[in-house]
Design a protein around this motif. Structure first.
Motif, PDB file in Angstrom:
ATOM      1  N   VAL A  89       0.853  -1.197   0.000  1.00  0.00           N
ATOM      2  CA  VAL A  89       0.000   0.000   0.000  1.00  0.00           C
ATOM      3  C   VAL A  89       0.884   1.241   0.000  1.00  0.00           C
ATOM      4  CG1 VAL A  89      -1.812   1.257   1.230  1.00  0.00           C
ATOM      5  CG2 VAL A  89      -1.793  -1.235   1.264  1.00  0.00           C
ATOM      6  N   ALA A  90       0.475   2.269  -0.744  1.00  0.00           N
ATOM      7  CA  ALA A  90       1.226   3.529  -0.764  1.00  0.00           C
ATOM      8  C   ALA A  90       0.263   4.707  -0.635  1.00  0.00           C
ATOM      9  CB  ALA A  90       2.031   3.666  -2.050  1.00  0.00           C
ATOM     10  N   ILE A  91       0.753   5.745   0.027  1.00  0.00           N
ATOM     11  CA  ILE A  91      -0.005   6.993   0.155  1.00  0.00           C
ATOM     12  C   ILE A  91       0.271   7.847  -1.068  1.00  0.00           C
ATOM     13  CG2 ILE A  91      -0.282   9.107   1.509  1.00  0.00           C
ATOM     14  CD1 ILE A  91       0.689   7.486   3.955  1.00  0.00           C
ATOM     15  N   LEU A 108      -7.399   2.198  -3.338  1.00  0.00           N
ATOM     16  CA  LEU A 108      -8.043   1.571  -2.188  1.00  0.00           C
ATOM     17  C   LEU A 108      -8.902   2.589  -1.452  1.00  0.00           C
ATOM     18  CD1 LEU A 108      -4.995  -0.461  -0.826  1.00  0.00           C
ATOM     19  CD2 LEU A 108      -6.840  -1.290  -2.293  1.00  0.00           C
ATOM     20  N   ILE A 109      -8.368   3.788  -1.324  1.00  0.00           N
ATOM     21  CA  ILE A 109      -9.088   4.912  -0.723  1.00  0.00           C
ATOM     22  C   ILE A 109      -8.857   6.114  -1.624  1.00  0.00           C
ATOM     23  CG2 ILE A 109      -9.270   6.455   1.271  1.00  0.00           C
ATOM     24  CD1 ILE A 109      -8.259   4.140   3.002  1.00  0.00           C
ATOM     25  N   ALA A 110      -9.908   6.645  -2.200  1.00  0.00           N
ATOM     26  CA  ALA A 110      -9.782   7.794  -3.096  1.00  0.00           C
ATOM     27  C   ALA A 110      -9.202   8.985  -2.345  1.00  0.00           C
ATOM     28  CB  ALA A 110     -11.142   8.163  -3.679  1.00  0.00           C
ATOM     29  N   GLY A 122      -1.178  -1.691   9.298  1.00  0.00           N
ATOM     30  CA  GLY A 122      -2.376  -1.544   8.469  1.00  0.00           C
ATOM     31  C   GLY A 122      -3.313  -0.437   8.909  1.00  0.00           C
ATOM     32  N   TYR A 123      -2.859   0.451   9.784  1.00  0.00           N
ATOM     33  CA  TYR A 123      -3.676   1.567  10.268  1.00  0.00           C
ATOM     34  C   TYR A 123      -3.082   2.891   9.796  1.00  0.00           C
ATOM     35  CZ  TYR A 123      -5.547  -2.048  13.320  1.00  0.00           C
ATOM     36  OH  TYR A 123      -6.111  -3.197  13.800  1.00  0.00           O
ATOM     37  N   TYR A 124      -3.981   3.840   9.515  1.00  0.00           N
ATOM     38  CA  TYR A 124      -3.552   5.142   9.007  1.00  0.00           C
ATOM     39  C   TYR A 124      -4.260   6.251   9.769  1.00  0.00           C
ATOM     40  CZ  TYR A 124      -1.414   2.675   5.145  1.00  0.00           C
ATOM     41  OH  TYR A 124      -0.627   1.835   4.392  1.00  0.00           O
ATOM     42  N   GLN A 125      -3.477   7.260  10.137  1.00  0.00           N
ATOM     43  CA  GLN A 125      -4.081   8.466  10.693  1.00  0.00           C
ATOM     44  C   GLN A 125      -4.584   9.325   9.542  1.00  0.00           C
ATOM     45  OE1 GLN A 125      -2.808  12.681  12.554  1.00  0.00           O
ATOM     46  NE2 GLN A 125      -1.702  10.963  13.477  1.00  0.00           N
ATOM     47  N   VAL A 126      -5.790   9.826   9.670  1.00  0.00           N
ATOM     48  CA  VAL A 126      -6.359  10.739   8.673  1.00  0.00           C
ATOM     49  C   VAL A 126      -6.836  11.998   9.382  1.00  0.00           C
ATOM     50  CG1 VAL A 126      -7.032   9.009   6.965  1.00  0.00           C
ATOM     51  CG2 VAL A 126      -8.585   9.524   8.861  1.00  0.00           C
ATOM     52  N   LYS A 127      -6.859  13.096   8.642  1.00  0.00           N
ATOM     53  CA  LYS A 127      -7.368  14.351   9.185  1.00  0.00           C
ATOM     54  C   LYS A 127      -8.357  14.975   8.220  1.00  0.00           C
ATOM     55  CE  LYS A 127      -3.614  15.693  12.299  1.00  0.00           C
ATOM     56  NZ  LYS A 127      -2.662  16.752  12.701  1.00  0.00           N
ATOM     57  N   ASP A 128      -9.380  15.632   8.779  1.00  0.00           N
ATOM     58  CA  ASP A 128     -10.370  16.328   7.956  1.00  0.00           C
ATOM     59  C   ASP A 128      -9.929  17.774   7.729  1.00  0.00           C
ATOM     60  OD1 ASP A 128     -10.920  17.704  10.313  1.00  0.00           O
ATOM     61  OD2 ASP A 128     -12.795  16.659  10.699  1.00  0.00           O
ATOM     62  N   THR A 137      -8.459   1.966   8.312  1.00  0.00           N
ATOM     63  CA  THR A 137      -7.669   0.837   7.825  1.00  0.00           C
ATOM     64  C   THR A 137      -7.445   1.009   6.328  1.00  0.00           C
ATOM     65  OG1 THR A 137      -9.587  -0.529   7.269  1.00  0.00           O
ATOM     66  CG2 THR A 137      -8.764  -0.644   9.541  1.00  0.00           C
ATOM     67  N   THR A 138      -6.698   0.076   5.728  1.00  0.00           N
ATOM     68  CA  THR A 138      -6.434   0.143   4.286  1.00  0.00           C
ATOM     69  C   THR A 138      -7.698  -0.064   3.459  1.00  0.00           C
ATOM     70  OG1 THR A 138      -5.832  -2.198   4.358  1.00  0.00           O
ATOM     71  CG2 THR A 138      -4.041  -0.600   4.487  1.00  0.00           C
ATOM     72  N   THR A 139      -8.735  -0.605   4.072  1.00  0.00           N
ATOM     73  CA  THR A 139     -10.009  -0.777   3.354  1.00  0.00           C
ATOM     74  C   THR A 139     -10.921   0.431   3.511  1.00  0.00           C
ATOM     75  OG1 THR A 139     -11.105  -1.841   5.244  1.00  0.00           O
ATOM     76  CG2 THR A 139      -9.892  -3.267   3.721  1.00  0.00           C
ATOM     77  N   GLY A 140     -10.483   1.408   4.300  1.00  0.00           N
ATOM     78  CA  GLY A 140     -11.293   2.596   4.524  1.00  0.00           C
ATOM     79  C   GLY A 140     -12.196   2.505   5.745  1.00  0.00           C
ATOM     80  N   GLU A 141     -12.128   1.375   6.470  1.00  0.00           N
ATOM     81  CA  GLU A 141     -12.937   1.232   7.681  1.00  0.00           C
ATOM     82  C   GLU A 141     -12.492   2.251   8.723  1.00  0.00           C
ATOM     83  OE1 GLU A 141     -13.862  -1.986  11.275  1.00  0.00           O
ATOM     84  OE2 GLU A 141     -12.449  -2.476   9.656  1.00  0.00           O
TER      85      GLU A 141
END
Length: 303
Positions: A89-91, A108-110, A122-128, A137-141
């Protein structure tokens, strides 16, 4: 020993048995013997390492894509920013938004997040767009909703979160399923050692287990580290001790209490030192101006 003669104007470190090299602005891929795997890769190759059999490359317009070990552009250079692959997986970023792709280039995640950071496992920090952080997660969960100032994956099974409460940043904890272990209300960061973590409630310190249950109630001015099954606690300016279950074994009585070694701890009372055992019983009265650890109190080594 020189294994590859100094032939190249530019070279990157080997990764996955391959390295990119360049001479006269012409890039190639070599193996660890210096043998050519692929050459004349053309403009915009870039000088990046291989990760998951993919290396970043760039178009002449400065956009990023990926090539394989043969030098073939397997993911077209269409992204504004791209990171190395990690576990397939790549950002990537497009239009200032971040998402995830796999090694085939499939989204995987637009790209929809203001920030995206690999926390590992397999976990990613995201910010709005308000700068609030959560975890996916990599599936967008969604594991943790985007409502925190920061998220850390410092331990394999837990996330620590920071929340802004008034003028303070307070800390809480979730497990990797998204279950809240402790609300974001602690002045100290949560980190479990032997299944226990220090926390605060208001200005008082306590200790919880990995389910969030209090082992030591939050009623102390401070709690020390556990050593040989015991930790010192301070309450109203005087010291006592608890055992590993949280049971108070020495009531907060002493102006100083040192760690238990061989079942005895040095205490200070009215400027004099003595010894107390793990049941709270004074074994040697406080009559000394200084006292050290009784390494062999029962003299077993000399029997």
């Amino acid at each position: 020993n020189v294994v590859i003669p100094p032939t190249w104007e530019f070279a990157v470190a080997f990764s996955e048995g391959k390295a990119l090299v360049s001479h006269n602005s012409n890039s190639s891929i070599i193996d660890k013997t210096g043998k050519m795997i692929a050459e004349n890769l053309g403009p915009g190759t870039g000088m990046y390492q291989f990760k998951n059999n993919r290396a970043r490359c760039r178009s002449l317009e400065g956009q990023y894509g990926y090539m394989d070990a043969s030098g073939k552009r397997v993911i077209a250079p269409t992204y504004d920013v791209a990171d190395d692959f990690d576990n397939g997986v790549a950002i990537v970023s497009l239009g200032g938004k971040y998402g995830l792709i796999d090694t085939s280039g499939k989204l995987l995640i637009a790209p929809a997040y203001e920030f995206l950071f690999n926390l590992g496992d397999g976990y990613y920090q995201v910010k709005d767009d308000q700068g609030k952080a959560g975890v996916i997660t990599t599936t967008g969960e969604i594991i943790i909703q985007m409502q925190y100032e920061d998220v850390f994956h410092l331990q394999k099974n837990f996330f620590m979160v920071e929340a802004e409460v008034g003028m303070e940043r307070l800390n809480g904890c979730f497990d990797v399923t998204g279950k809240q272990i402790f609300p974001a209300s602690s002045m100290v960061q949560l980190f479990f050692v032997d299944g226990k973590s220090l926390v605060t409630s208001g200005q008082r310190f306590g200790m919880i287990d990995t389910t969030g249950k209090y082992i030591i109630p939050a009623e102390y001015d401070s709690i020390g580290y556990f050593f040989k099954g015991y930790a010192t606690v301070r309450k109203n300016g005087v010291y006592g001790a608890v055992d590993s279950t949280g049971k108070l074994v020495v009531s907060p009585t002493y102006t100083e209490l040192r760690p238990f070694v061989n079942g005895l701890a040095v205490f200070r009372e009215k400027s004099k030192y003595g010894y107390v055992d793990a049941s709270g019983k004074v074994v040697i009265e406080a009559t000394f101006e200084e006292a050290s650890v009784l390494v062999d109190p029962d003299r077993r080594e000399f029997q």
